[in-house]
Design an enzyme around this catalytic site. Sequence first.
Site, PDB file in Angstrom:
ATOM      1  N   ASP A   1     -40.522 -11.194 -23.522  1.00  0.00           N
ATOM      2  CA  ASP A   1     -39.831 -12.451 -23.254  1.00  0.00           C
ATOM      3  C   ASP A   1     -39.910 -12.800 -21.761  1.00  0.00           C
ATOM      4  OD1 ASP A   1     -37.792 -14.561 -24.099  1.00  0.00           O
ATOM      5  OD2 ASP A   1     -36.663 -13.530 -22.523  1.00  0.00           O
TER       6      ASP A   1
ATOM      7  N   GLU B   1     -45.016 -13.710 -23.220  1.00  0.00           N
ATOM      8  CA  GLU B   1     -44.663 -15.133 -23.297  1.00  0.00           C
ATOM      9  C   GLU B   1     -44.830 -15.748 -21.907  1.00  0.00           C
ATOM     10  OE1 GLU B   1     -41.137 -18.358 -23.732  1.00  0.00           O
ATOM     11  OE2 GLU B   1     -40.916 -16.472 -22.642  1.00  0.00           O
TER      12      GLU B   1
END
Length: 486
Positions: free
Chosen positions: A216, A242
Amino acid sequence: MLRRSVVVAAVAVALALGLSACASAAAQPKESASIPAGITGVGVEMFQRPWTSIGTECGSTLGPAGFSWVLTSPPQEHITGTQWWTSYQPVSYTVDSKLGTEQQFADMVKACRAAGVKVIADAVINHMTAQGAGTGFAGTAFTKYAYPGLYGPKDFHHCTLTPDGSIQDYTSRAQVQTCELVGLADLDTASAHVRTTIAGYLTHLLGLGVAGFRIDAAKHMAAEDVAAIVAMLPKGTPVISEVIRGAEEPIQPEEYTRIGQVFEFAYARELGPQLTAGVLMDPARADHVPSASAVVFVDNHDTERGDAAVTYRDGPLDLMADALMLADDYGTPVVYSGYAFSDPDAGPPQDASGHVTGWECAGATGPKASYADGEGVCAEAWKSIAGMIEWRDAAGAAERRPGVSKGAAYGFERTGRAVIAANPGSSPATLAVPTTLPAGTYCDVIADGPSMDGCAGGATVRVSDGAATFDLDAGQTAAIHLGATG
Ligand code: ARE
Ligand code: CA
């Protein structure tokens, strides 16, 4: 008996280490020399779905449909609150959250692996909470910058580049990587203690059987920091960073491809608007990472609340987008499964203790015209998606030939293996797609799902004289492959 359990245990260890010998050898990219091994096969993001629900679905839906992996929401302890995004404010690395306990998480991983489905966990490691003080979901008391047993104030960046310490300018590398993303306490990921602590958490999850991780907010950590953390994990552990591609930004996904795969946000940005405009074209992919580095999606939990052109709200177009993505020869696709909402902050249905209660997907066979708030959008259970996973397997490594269009209808062949056609327009269309498939009657795996022996579902497409002729209603997608004939 004893011997069998030893073998099973050895296999379990090998799987946990990501050493599975049968890890989709056929799908290995050719240009793999400089690209780390990644996750292959079709995945599904099951957003905010409790562990018990995913475990059940692995056996009943994901495995039978041919999904290779499932991406879960973050499993660590988080701040309390009814919003979905509490999951992204870690309080501790205890695996106890609104989605379930550590035991439930481990049971889910086991059930999924038994069904041939790998679990990829969402790793929130760039930051801790934005909330100033409180008690986490599992009972851990914290203040911002002080998380018992893990981190103290010296472990954070405390950015002074902006008045409030939050990122304001995405064209500044220093701000993006050392200031706070929406006020979230930003870990000093250059520090040895922080790196070791994060690696310890990820290693713990690997011990529970997960296959790999979504990283993330990877853009908000220097690539060398992410690389150093991943280097502490067993070699070959799949990670998907990400890193949202932003046109004018200095930090691009390419910086992270030496660590593992990245989500290629440009993919949906190219495909989605074509569907809503009703003008499908062959992909240009001007600004995409190489296929082996790319994990692609139509939408995810952020973009369905943000700039995604096509989401569950678009019914048949959503299915069309998924089908075209699954038919493509680029990237590792991940289908998205969430819940309907009108308030973008609204969490999924929860009980009085804050545990997500989950939702039943039984009976879901395709997209619905409308959903009630909180109702599950169970794309993993749509028979057309299962049909397209079968189609994708049949297509294998066959080349994607240039497509043909007539009006809004568009279609293409994966040479000699499979053909797909879609009509995003508002009136019916007939399209003949040139193909080297043998003449005959083929089953439409979109209308009827996979493996319809003799096209028992009744939806068929004729191939003759070197073309597959599709009669498509407005909004209809149809797909045929070599292995499903009438
Ligand atoms: C919530 C509230 C905020 C509040 C904050 C602190 O919504 O109003 O200030 O809490 O109290 C998720 C939610 C956030 C939520 C956060 C923490 O989406 O709304 O904040 O959890 O609870 C950037 C990042 C990218 C990030 C997106 C959302 O680069 O990494 O922002 N995506 C991941 C997850 C999110 C998650 C987080 C990161 C945080 O997928 O779900 O946030 O863990 C351009 C740039 C992008 C930028 C984008 C949006 O496109 O190129 O890089 O994405 O703008 O700003
Ligand atoms: Ca950071």
